[in-house]
Design a protein around this motif. Structure first.
Motif, PDB file in Angstrom:
ATOM      1  N   VAL A   1       0.238  -1.681   8.407  1.00  0.00           N
ATOM      2  CA  VAL A   1      -0.723  -1.761   7.307  1.00  0.00           C
ATOM      3  C   VAL A   1      -2.111  -1.497   7.895  1.00  0.00           C
ATOM      4  O   VAL A   1      -2.596  -2.258   8.733  1.00  0.00           O
ATOM      5  N   HIS A   2      -2.731  -0.405   7.453  1.00  0.00           N
ATOM      6  CA  HIS A   2      -4.033  -0.013   8.004  1.00  0.00           C
ATOM      7  C   HIS A   2      -4.758   0.882   7.000  1.00  0.00           C
ATOM      8  O   HIS A   2      -4.175   1.847   6.510  1.00  0.00           O
ATOM      9  N   PRO A   3      -6.014   0.570   6.661  1.00  0.00           N
ATOM     10  CA  PRO A   3      -6.746  -0.635   7.058  1.00  0.00           C
ATOM     11  C   PRO A   3      -6.447  -1.769   6.090  1.00  0.00           C
ATOM     12  O   PRO A   3      -5.885  -1.543   5.009  1.00  0.00           O
ATOM     13  N   LEU A   4      -6.855  -2.969   6.445  1.00  0.00           N
ATOM     14  CA  LEU A   4      -6.655  -4.102   5.554  1.00  0.00           C
ATOM     15  C   LEU A   4      -7.718  -4.104   4.469  1.00  0.00           C
ATOM     16  O   LEU A   4      -8.834  -3.630   4.683  1.00  0.00           O
ATOM     17  N   PRO A   5      -7.398  -4.627   3.284  1.00  0.00           N
ATOM     18  CA  PRO A   5      -8.403  -4.693   2.215  1.00  0.00           C
ATOM     19  C   PRO A   5      -9.499  -5.685   2.550  1.00  0.00           C
ATOM     20  O   PRO A   5      -9.457  -6.386   3.580  1.00  0.00           O
TER      21      PRO A   5
ATOM     22  N   ALA B   1       9.076   1.694  21.573  1.00  0.00           N
ATOM     23  CA  ALA B   1      10.088   0.699  21.206  1.00  0.00           C
ATOM     24  C   ALA B   1      11.268   1.325  20.465  1.00  0.00           C
ATOM     25  O   ALA B   1      12.261   0.635  20.204  1.00  0.00           O
ATOM     26  N   GLY B   2      11.161   2.603  20.110  1.00  0.00           N
ATOM     27  CA  GLY B   2      12.241   3.285  19.407  1.00  0.00           C
ATOM     28  C   GLY B   2      12.364   2.890  17.950  1.00  0.00           C
ATOM     29  O   GLY B   2      13.460   2.926  17.388  1.00  0.00           O
ATOM     30  N   LEU B   3      11.247   2.539  17.317  1.00  0.00           N
ATOM     31  CA  LEU B   3      11.260   2.095  15.923  1.00  0.00           C
ATOM     32  C   LEU B   3      10.675   3.159  15.004  1.00  0.00           C
ATOM     33  O   LEU B   3       9.640   3.755  15.313  1.00  0.00           O
ATOM     34  N   LYS B   4      11.359   3.387  13.885  1.00  0.00           N
ATOM     35  CA  LYS B   4      10.773   4.209  12.830  1.00  0.00           C
ATOM     36  C   LYS B   4       9.740   3.369  12.091  1.00  0.00           C
ATOM     37  O   LYS B   4       9.821   2.141  12.068  1.00  0.00           O
ATOM     38  N   THR B   5       8.769   4.051  11.442  1.00  0.00           N
ATOM     39  CA  THR B   5       7.615   3.317  10.911  1.00  0.00           C
ATOM     40  C   THR B   5       7.218   3.818   9.537  1.00  0.00           C
ATOM     41  O   THR B   5       7.280   5.015   9.259  1.00  0.00           O
ATOM     42  N   LEU B   6       6.786   2.877   8.696  1.00  0.00           N
ATOM     43  CA  LEU B   6       6.148   3.176   7.419  1.00  0.00           C
ATOM     44  C   LEU B   6       4.686   2.753   7.533  1.00  0.00           C
ATOM     45  O   LEU B   6       4.400   1.581   7.778  1.00  0.00           O
ATOM     46  N   LEU B   7       3.755   3.700   7.357  1.00  0.00           N
ATOM     47  CA  LEU B   7       2.329   3.378   7.353  1.00  0.00           C
ATOM     48  C   LEU B   7       1.891   3.184   5.908  1.00  0.00           C
ATOM     49  O   LEU B   7       1.988   4.103   5.093  1.00  0.00           O
ATOM     50  N   TYR B   8       1.413   1.997   5.607  1.00  0.00           N
ATOM     51  CA  TYR B   8       1.019   1.658   4.239  1.00  0.00           C
ATOM     52  C   TYR B   8      -0.485   1.447   4.193  1.00  0.00           C
ATOM     53  O   TYR B   8      -1.051   0.695   4.990  1.00  0.00           O
ATOM     54  N   ARG B   9      -1.123   2.142   3.251  1.00  0.00           N
ATOM     55  CA  ARG B   9      -2.565   1.966   3.038  1.00  0.00           C
ATOM     56  C   ARG B   9      -2.753   1.266   1.701  1.00  0.00           C
ATOM     57  O   ARG B   9      -2.463   1.848   0.654  1.00  0.00           O
ATOM     58  N   PRO B  10      -3.225   0.012   1.714  1.00  0.00           N
ATOM     59  CA  PRO B  10      -3.428  -0.698   0.443  1.00  0.00           C
ATOM     60  C   PRO B  10      -4.368   0.053  -0.474  1.00  0.00           C
ATOM     61  O   PRO B  10      -5.226   0.818  -0.031  1.00  0.00           O
ATOM     62  N   ASP B  11      -4.182  -0.159  -1.771  1.00  0.00           N
ATOM     63  CA  ASP B  11      -4.994   0.528  -2.770  1.00  0.00           C
ATOM     64  C   ASP B  11      -6.428   0.062  -2.656  1.00  0.00           C
ATOM     65  O   ASP B  11      -6.748  -1.096  -2.920  1.00  0.00           O
ATOM     66  N   ALA B  12      -7.327   0.970  -2.252  1.00  0.00           N
ATOM     67  CA  ALA B  12      -8.731   0.605  -2.074  1.00  0.00           C
ATOM     68  C   ALA B  12      -9.382   0.224  -3.384  1.00  0.00           C
ATOM     69  O   ALA B  12     -10.407  -0.451  -3.420  1.00  0.00           O
ATOM     70  N   ALA B  13      -8.799   0.684  -4.516  1.00  0.00           N
ATOM     71  CA  ALA B  13      -9.406   0.384  -5.809  1.00  0.00           C
ATOM     72  C   ALA B  13      -9.079  -1.014  -6.302  1.00  0.00           C
ATOM     73  O   ALA B  13      -9.692  -1.495  -7.239  1.00  0.00           O
ATOM     74  N   SER B  14      -8.094  -1.674  -5.671  1.00  0.00           N
ATOM     75  CA  SER B  14      -7.706  -2.991  -6.133  1.00  0.00           C
ATOM     76  C   SER B  14      -8.733  -4.017  -5.698  1.00  0.00           C
ATOM     77  O   SER B  14      -9.009  -4.145  -4.501  1.00  0.00           O
ATOM     78  N   PRO B  15      -9.321  -4.779  -6.629  1.00  0.00           N
ATOM     79  CA  PRO B  15     -10.308  -5.774  -6.234  1.00  0.00           C
ATOM     80  C   PRO B  15      -9.629  -6.996  -5.654  1.00  0.00           C
ATOM     81  O   PRO B  15      -8.448  -7.234  -5.896  1.00  0.00           O
ATOM     82  N   PRO B  16     -10.321  -7.781  -4.844  1.00  0.00           N
ATOM     83  CA  PRO B  16      -9.740  -8.999  -4.326  1.00  0.00           C
ATOM     84  C   PRO B  16      -9.507  -9.995  -5.447  1.00  0.00           C
ATOM     85  O   PRO B  16     -10.108  -9.905  -6.510  1.00  0.00           O
ATOM     86  N   PRO B  17      -8.616 -10.971  -5.218  1.00  0.00           N
ATOM     87  CA  PRO B  17      -8.361 -11.962  -6.260  1.00  0.00           C
ATOM     88  C   PRO B  17      -9.646 -12.650  -6.686  1.00  0.00           C
ATOM     89  O   PRO B  17     -10.490 -12.986  -5.874  1.00  0.00           O
ATOM     90  N   GLY B  18      -9.791 -12.824  -8.019  1.00  0.00           N
ATOM     91  CA  GLY B  18     -10.980 -13.492  -8.536  1.00  0.00           C
ATOM     92  C   GLY B  18     -12.145 -12.569  -8.770  1.00  0.00           C
ATOM     93  O   GLY B  18     -13.229 -13.001  -9.148  1.00  0.00           O
ATOM     94  N   ALA B  19     -11.945 -11.247  -8.537  1.00  0.00           N
ATOM     95  CA  ALA B  19     -13.059 -10.309  -8.684  1.00  0.00           C
ATOM     96  C   ALA B  19     -13.270  -9.893 -10.125  1.00  0.00           C
ATOM     97  O   ALA B  19     -14.211  -9.171 -10.421  1.00  0.00           O
ATOM     98  N   GLY B  20     -12.413 -10.332 -11.039  1.00  0.00           N
ATOM     99  CA  GLY B  20     -12.587  -9.959 -12.443  1.00  0.00           C
ATOM    100  C   GLY B  20     -11.709  -8.787 -12.815  1.00  0.00           C
ATOM    101  O   GLY B  20     -11.270  -8.006 -11.980  1.00  0.00           O
ATOM    102  N   HIS B  21     -11.452  -8.684 -14.090  1.00  0.00           N
ATOM    103  CA  HIS B  21     -10.621  -7.584 -14.592  1.00  0.00           C
ATOM    104  C   HIS B  21     -11.459  -6.322 -14.683  1.00  0.00           C
ATOM    105  O   HIS B  21     -12.648  -6.365 -14.985  1.00  0.00           O
TER     106      HIS B  21
END
Length: 680
Positions: free
Chosen positions: A295-299, A242-262
């Motif tokens: 975005v790969h992989p998803l949390p 498609a001729g598009l430049k790309t940013l590959l973003y890997r979410p922070d694996a250490a970040s807990p899902p919402p509600g997981a506690g501090h």
């Protein structure tokens, strides 16, 4: 160190001298705390002056930002972000102190406060010639207005009256306008290069259609990969087409899902370094660079990510192995399934190997057939094979290919099973022709299942997997586990022996959970899974007379269902075939019966076990083979006993050593052994 400091001191002294001669407020004791009319006039007259002001005034850094004819950076940004003329003017007003220091005292004068050296909301409205009470203009400074929502402008100091709040342009936007496209620190360690595009597959019409859609308009896409590592290279190929430049973003694996506690909460488990995910900055980065986002992989909880990154003006592609859930996103993306590599991945390997000289007898397709490597894994394995061949100083052969492929099949099975690196071959088996033929058939099924079940469409359907299941039945010591190792070696795979102690649990439902972890890991791992003494978990179901029978039957029912969907290679061994439930037997591909060896086979086993042992010249194991009815495992044990006795003496193994070893194996089995040399 003194010489550079001396030069700096001279430069500072020169600058102070020149400015003191030109600045009418140089001797004012209130200088810097109060702006007089003369000071303002001087600031206006000296705009753009630099440190070395000895010739013509240098071109101001901001020159050209609003010059449409010269394609100014600010106008290019305004077009890309679809900013209105008013928003563009406000952005330039807020930018000015970051581009030229001369604007700071001027803004301080206009703000009637020498310490407030940035533009305020009221000052921006004044400079644009708009009444301060205009509600539409005031609304353009809200967080959800374009400048704030796109991350181009921050309205600071919320405790102040609205018109007195300062305007700041993020440093990343300033740097971009000045030609520096270094990513924000918040994104720096989360942006990665996208895997190289997979080799073009002429038959992949889905990739071509997706590339055409992405080239025509921004699109949000959810790409489900059938096997980990397949999705990113496929997406990379579509974006490149498609001729598009790309940013590959890997979410922070250490970040807990919402509600997981501090993380500091003991109830939340081990502490981790949790940082907020910079979704806002990521979209701004994509807009600044005119890039797509992958975005790969998803949390673990994908919903917040997908909702935050769904944008109408930025192509965003989410890649994951889970099926899409409509609850993840308010507006459903385009959902596509990334096709896996061709059979054995030979196309990807050949594209990576290029003109490399291969061994003449290497059949790349047959060698790769047992492996289910993803696209990215195939590329990495091909490169690793080249390095291994270079290390050996020869051409690429099957051993290099197999070793490189095994290295890519990193497995989590070792938490539940014992790993064995096969070091045996068909020559190490002493079996009758019938079971030997069944073992070769089992290896052939594992090698060519993609072709038969996939290309030739002989899969049973109904959600059934393409796994290969075999049962080895026979007395203890007849070679069942040894044969499983030979099959794994033939396929170039590792053998994992399941530890029943890590599977069977006294609590209801836990056994099934442990088995599910094993099967799920084996489904995505190129390996051979061995359930030794399978009677413990694959036993026959019984009539329900109490709760124990009920839950035991539930375990069997779960296993029956799980085997239907299994995609790996699993072998079961049992000492008594009748103990295995008939429903399991029906789902098996190959059943191999290991007979107890007769006298001729026992003699072959004795000689095979002694082939690397130093023996006396007159040794003949024929008597041991005739007199002692031992299975292969017991014969090996007898040879080991004889070898230790000979090693202790420091002499070769004798026939008497073999007889003593055979008697000990008989006694271990609880069988009668008569005294006297050469006799029972």
């Amino acid at each position: 160190m003194l010489a550079p400091l001396d030069r700096l001191h001279a430069r500072v002294a020169d600058l102070v001298t020149r400015r003191s001669r030109q600045d009418p407020t140089a001797s004012d004791p209130m200088r810097g705390l109060f702006l007089t009319e003369d000071a303002v006039a001087h600031a206006l007259a000296t705009r753009g002056a630099g440190l070395a002001d000895t010739g013509p005034a240098p071109r101001p850094p901001a020159a050209g930002l609003l010059d449409e004819d010269s394609g100014g950076a600010l106008h290019a940004l305004a077009r890309r972000f679809a900013l209105s003329p008013f928003d563009t003017q406000v952005l330039l007003i807020a930018l000015a102190p970051d581009l030229e220091r001369g604007f700071e005292p001027l803004y301080g004068y206009l703000n009637d406060d020498v310490s407030r050296r940035r533009a305020t909301v009221g000052l921006a409205l004044d400079l644009c010639g708009i009444p301060e009470s205009d509600p539409a203009a005031r609304g353009r400074f809200r967080p959800r207005a374009p400048l704030g929502a796109l991350g181009l402008l921050r309205v600071e100091e919320p405790e102040r009256p609205f018109l007195s709040r300062s305007l700041r342009v993020p440093d990343r936007v300033v740097a971009h306008l000045l030609g520096d496209d270094t990513s924000d620190d918040a994104l720096a360690d989360r942006l990665h290069p996208l895997p190289a595009p997979s080799a073009p597959d002429p038959s992949d019409t889905l990739r071509r259609r997706l590339a055409a859609r992405l080239a025509s308009a921004p699109l949000t896409v959810y790409v489900r990969e059938a096997r980990q590592g397949d999705g990113a290279p496929w997406v990379s190929a579509a974006l490149a087409e498609a001729g598009l430049k790309t940013l590959l973003y890997r979410p922070d694996a250490a970040s807990p899902p919402p509600g997981a506690g501090h993380p500091s909460d003991p109830a939340a488990g081990p502490q981790v370094d949790v940082r907020p995910e910079p979704w806002h900055d990521l979209l701004r980065e994509a807009r600044l660079r005119d890039c797509a986002v992958v975005v790969h992989p998803l949390p673990e909880v994908p919903g917040p990510v997908m909702r935050a990154l769904s944008a109408d003006d930025v192509p965003v592609l989410f890649v994951d192995g889970r099926p899409y859930d409509p609850a993840w996103c308010d507006a459903d993306p385009l959902v596509v399934d990334a096709p896996g590599p061709a059979t054995g991945g030979t196309r990807l390997w050949r594209a990576e190997l290029g003109d490399t000289a291969l061994a003449a007898d290497l059949d790349l397709g047959a060698t790769l057939a047992p492996y289910r490597l993803g696209s990215a894994q195939s590329v990495r394995a091909a490169r690793a094979a080249l390095r291994l061949a270079a290390l050996d100083g020869g051409t690429l052969d099957a051993s290099h290919v197999r070793l490189a492929a095994r290295q890519q099949a990193a497995s989590g099975l070792e938490r539940h099973a014992r790993r064995i690196r096969p070091a045996v071959g068909w020559d190490d088996l002493v079996l009758p022709p019938e079971p030997l033929a069944r073992l070769r058939e089992l290896a052939a099924r594992a090698r060519f299942r993609k072709r038969v079940l996939g290309e030739w469409r002989l899969s049973a359907g109904g959600g059934r997997g393409r796994g290969v299941l075999g049962l080895f039945a026979g007395d203890s010591g007849t070679g069942k586990t040894h044969s499983a190792e030979v099959v794994a070696a033939e396929l170039g795979l590792d053998l994992y022996v399941v530890q029943l102690s890590s599977v069977v649990d006294k609590y209801v439902g836990e056994t099934e959970k442990n088995l599910e972890r094993i099967f799920a890991e084996a489904d995505v791992t190129d390996s051979v899974l061995l359930f030794d003494e399978a009677d413990a978990v694959f036993g026959k179901r019984s009539d329900v007379k109490d709760s124990h029978d009920k839950y035991a039957n539930m375990e069997s029912a779960y296993l029956l269902q799980r085997l239907e969907a299994f995609d790996g290679i699993a072998l079961l061994t049992t000492n008594l075939r009748a103990n295995i439930d008939d429903a399991f037997t029906r789902r098996l591909d190959v059943v191999v019966d290991f007979p107890f060896p007769d006298a001729d086979q026992r003699l072959a086993l004795w000689r095979h076990s002694l082939r690397h042992v130093p023996c006396a010249e007159d040794i003949d194991p024929t008597a041991c083979a005739r007199q002692f009815e031992l299975a292969g495992g017991s014969i090996r044990g007898a040879v080991v006993t004889a070898a230790y006795a000979a090693a202790t003496r420091g002499s070769p193994v004798t026939e008497a050593d073999l007889l003593e070893g055979a008697r000990r194996e008989y006694r271990k089995a609880g069988r009668l052994v008569m005294a006297g040399p050469g006799s029972l």
